[in-house]
Write an enzyme that holds these catalytic residues in place. Structure first.
Site, PDB file in Angstrom:
ATOM      1  N   CYS A 132       0.814  -1.232   0.000  1.00 29.99           N
ATOM      2  CA  CYS A 132       0.000   0.000   0.000  1.00 29.99           C
ATOM      3  C   CYS A 132       0.843   1.275   0.000  1.00 29.99           C
ATOM      4  CB  CYS A 132      -0.963  -0.011   1.174  1.00 29.99           C
ATOM      5  SG  CYS A 132      -0.337  -0.816   2.645  1.00 29.99           S
ATOM      6  N   HIS A 245      -2.937   5.960   4.568  1.00 33.10           N
ATOM      7  CA  HIS A 245      -1.519   6.176   4.835  1.00 33.10           C
ATOM      8  C   HIS A 245      -1.130   7.566   4.308  1.00 33.10           C
ATOM      9  CE1 HIS A 245      -1.432   2.084   5.929  1.00 33.10           C
ATOM     10  NE2 HIS A 245      -0.807   1.549   4.898  1.00 33.10           N
TER      11      HIS A 245
HETATM   12  N1  LIG Z   1      -4.647  -3.970   5.123  1.00 35.18           N
HETATM   13  C1  LIG Z   1      -4.002  -3.378   4.106  1.00 35.18           C
HETATM   14  O1  LIG Z   1      -3.996  -2.146   3.956  1.00 35.18           O
HETATM   15  C2  LIG Z   1      -3.306  -4.195   3.096  1.00 35.18           C
HETATM   16  C3  LIG Z   1      -2.813  -3.560   1.979  1.00 35.18           C
HETATM   17  C4  LIG Z   1      -2.176  -4.314   1.025  1.00 35.18           C
HETATM   18  C5  LIG Z   1      -2.041  -5.647   1.211  1.00 35.18           C
HETATM   19  N2  LIG Z   1      -2.527  -6.254   2.327  1.00 35.18           N
HETATM   20  C6  LIG Z   1      -2.360  -7.691   2.449  1.00 35.18           C
HETATM   21  O2  LIG Z   1      -3.627  -8.329   2.382  1.00 35.18           O
HETATM   22  C7  LIG Z   1      -3.619  -9.503   3.187  1.00 35.18           C
HETATM   23  C8  LIG Z   1      -4.784  -9.499   4.161  1.00 35.18           C
HETATM   24  O3  LIG Z   1      -4.781  -8.324   4.910  1.00 35.18           O
HETATM   25  P1  LIG Z   1      -6.007  -7.859   5.814  1.00 35.18           P
HETATM   26  O4  LIG Z   1      -5.627  -6.520   6.285  1.00 35.18           O
HETATM   27  O5  LIG Z   1      -7.318  -8.012   5.113  1.00 35.18           O
HETATM   28  O6  LIG Z   1      -5.951  -8.914   7.052  1.00 35.18           O
HETATM   29  P2  LIG Z   1      -7.106  -9.426   8.018  1.00 35.18           P
HETATM   30  O7  LIG Z   1      -8.152  -8.406   8.241  1.00 35.18           O
HETATM   31  O8  LIG Z   1      -6.388  -9.963   9.215  1.00 35.18           O
HETATM   32  O9  LIG Z   1      -7.777 -10.661   7.216  1.00 35.18           O
HETATM   33  C9  LIG Z   1      -7.064 -11.834   6.935  1.00 35.18           C
HETATM   34  C10 LIG Z   1      -7.892 -12.720   6.003  1.00 35.18           C
HETATM   35  O10 LIG Z   1      -7.103 -13.869   5.662  1.00 35.18           O
HETATM   36  C11 LIG Z   1      -7.869 -15.033   5.919  1.00 35.18           C
HETATM   37  N3  LIG Z   1      -7.050 -16.169   6.303  1.00 35.18           N
HETATM   38  C12 LIG Z   1      -6.228 -16.298   7.362  1.00 35.18           C
HETATM   39  N4  LIG Z   1      -5.694 -17.559   7.416  1.00 35.18           N
HETATM   40  C13 LIG Z   1      -6.197 -18.215   6.349  1.00 35.18           C
HETATM   41  C14 LIG Z   1      -6.052 -19.541   5.852  1.00 35.18           C
HETATM   42  N5  LIG Z   1      -5.273 -20.433   6.473  1.00 35.18           N
HETATM   43  N6  LIG Z   1      -6.695 -19.890   4.714  1.00 35.18           N
HETATM   44  C15 LIG Z   1      -7.502 -18.987   4.076  1.00 35.18           C
HETATM   45  N7  LIG Z   1      -7.703 -17.725   4.520  1.00 35.18           N
HETATM   46  C16 LIG Z   1      -7.052 -17.351   5.645  1.00 35.18           C
HETATM   47  C17 LIG Z   1      -8.754 -14.632   7.073  1.00 35.18           C
HETATM   48  O11 LIG Z   1      -9.836 -15.549   7.145  1.00 35.18           O
HETATM   49  P3  LIG Z   1     -10.491 -15.951   8.576  1.00 35.18           P
HETATM   50  O12 LIG Z   1     -11.460 -14.854   8.891  1.00 35.18           O
HETATM   51  O13 LIG Z   1     -11.157 -17.254   8.274  1.00 35.18           O
HETATM   52  O14 LIG Z   1      -9.370 -16.076   9.568  1.00 35.18           O
HETATM   53  C18 LIG Z   1      -9.171 -13.235   6.628  1.00 35.18           C
HETATM   54  O15 LIG Z   1     -10.197 -13.313   5.676  1.00 35.18           O
HETATM   55  C19 LIG Z   1      -2.231  -9.551   3.802  1.00 35.18           C
HETATM   56  O16 LIG Z   1      -1.405 -10.336   2.962  1.00 35.18           O
HETATM   57  C20 LIG Z   1      -1.774  -8.122   3.765  1.00 35.18           C
HETATM   58  O17 LIG Z   1      -0.381  -8.016   3.757  1.00 35.18           O
HETATM   59  C21 LIG Z   1      -3.172  -5.554   3.273  1.00 35.18           C
END
Ligand SMILES: NC(=O)c1ccc[n+]([C@@H]2O[C@H](COP(=O)([O-])OP(=O)(O)OC[C@H]3O[C@@H](n4cnc5c(N)ncnc54)[C@H](OP(=O)(O)O)[C@@H]3O)[C@@H](O)[C@H]2O)c1
Length: 356
Positions: A132, A245
């Protein structure tokens, strides 16, 4: 396949902060979704998620779950992407991955839609969505690269807790409540309390003293901008903001560049908006950018510490969940559809294998 042929779209990490934003952005932009397949961990399987005026049951993300999927939007962390993106691609899906699993793989395009969409031409089934902090910076640097050239960039970030995910949002809320109640602020997601604080540690520390978040900005900017030798340094700081950000950026340009000309060049980039009226206290703000797809730029001024009018300083703000993640992923999907590059199976030269 016509532009409007409904596609089967999978969202992996559909219960997460980014996944939920992806579902919203797909609907807002009227992306041609036939079937929407929501996938997460086994913990969430069976959960019903509201999507518009209906609800969809969440399935477990397994290799078989990708049968028949045209586009798979992954945002469930790098481990899941490493394990399942090749499985999805092998079943004919084009993967757009939000994690850092594939970004620096030379066989995987790393794309900001308005900067290097042409790199999508050489995808082999997996496409990486940048970090991001990189995302909101690259279109602005592109404008400078293409006009006067870039000699060096220094960027300091002020990043919101939603960049860490749902647990971090809850942690900040909990610490604010604890503070008001006079109770101790418990930190579990971050190494220190994030409420009323600023943490110069995002992701793990590397041997070179930088954090991995900082180094992502360095390496990803070089790859996206096609400037492999770009001199760029970053300090990434987590602050107690929920969404968006902010970045303080200093650029040493190759040729002189005035602030007025910089505003015109940067403001001409699609998706970038100039907000720059210091006398009226107008400049980009995290709370105003939240919920919008644009990248906002202000406080544009010449940096007198660089000679010959070649120094430029400015402030960049964008919603990390939207342009920083979900919106850019959907924009990539839109380009693939427009250019007829879905499905990937027809174009893939060799099966995609996970990096060693
Ligand atoms: N937040 C940001 O601004 C941002 C920006 C760019 C990239 N990202 C990337 O996007 C990804 C997710 O970020 P987030 O902020 O959305 O995190 P989050 O709110 O913690 O959500 C994580 C997601 O991953 C799923 N998950 C976890 N373990 C899993 C498994 N074993 N198999 C399948 N699904 C699983 C979770 O499902 P459950 O609910 O079932 O646990 C949930 O849907 C990360 O790689 C992060 O680096 C985030």
């Amino acid at each position: 396949m016509s532009h409007r042929t409904p596609l089967t779209v999978a969202v992996v990490g559909a219960t997460g902060v980014v996944g939920r934003t992806m579902i919203q952005v797909l609907a807002e932009r009227a992306f041609p979704v036939g079937e929407l397949r929501l996938l997460a961990s086994g913990r969430s399987a069976g959960r019903m998620v509201p999507v518009g005026d209906r609800t969809i049951e969440v399935g477990e993300a397994t290799p078989e779950a990708f049968a028949g999927v045209d586009i798979a939007l992954f945002s469930a962390g790098a481990d899941i992407s490493l394990a399942l993106a090749p499985e999805a691609a092998a079943r004919g899906a084009t993967v757009i991955d939000n994690s850092n699993a594939w970004r620096m793989d030379p066989s995987v395009p790393l794309v900001v839609s308005q900067v290097n969409g042409d790199d999508l031409a050489w995808h082999e089934g997996i496409i990486a969505n940048p970090n991001c902090s990189t995302m909101q910076l690259a279109p602005v640097l592109m404008a400078i690269r293409d006009s006067v050239g870039i000699d060096r960039v220094v960027v300091d970030t002020y990043q919101s807790v939603s960049g860490t995910g749902a647990d971090a949002i809850a942690e900040l809320e909990g610490q604010i409540r604890a503070h008001v109640a006079g109770e101790p602020k418990i930190a579990s997601v971050y190494p220190h309390p994030i409420a009323f604080n600023a943490l110069p540690e995002i992701d793990v520390f590397l041997d070179n003293g930088y954090t991995r978040e900082e180094w992502k900005v360095v390496t990803e900017c070089r790859k996206i901008l096609h400037l492999p030798a770009l001199r760029i340094s970053c300090t990434a700081v987590r602050i107690p903001v929920f969404v968006s950000h902010s970045e303080a950026v200093h650029v040493e340009t190759s040729e002189p560049l005035t602030a007025d000309r910089a505003r015109a060049l940067i403001g001409a980039v699609p998706g970038v908006v100039i907000q720059d009226d210091p006398a009226g206290h107008e400049y980009p703000l995290a709370v105003n950018a939240a919920g919008h797809d644009e990248i906002y730029v202000g406080r544009v001024r010449q940096d007198p510490s660089i000679p010959d009018g070649r120094g430029l300083a400015f402030w960049v703000v964008s919603d990390n969940l939207r342009k920083g993640a979900a919106t850019n992923a959907v924009e990539i999907a839109e380009v693939l559809v427009e250019r007829g590059w879905v499905p990937a199976a027809a174009r893939r030269a060799a099966p995609v294998e996970a990096p060693a």
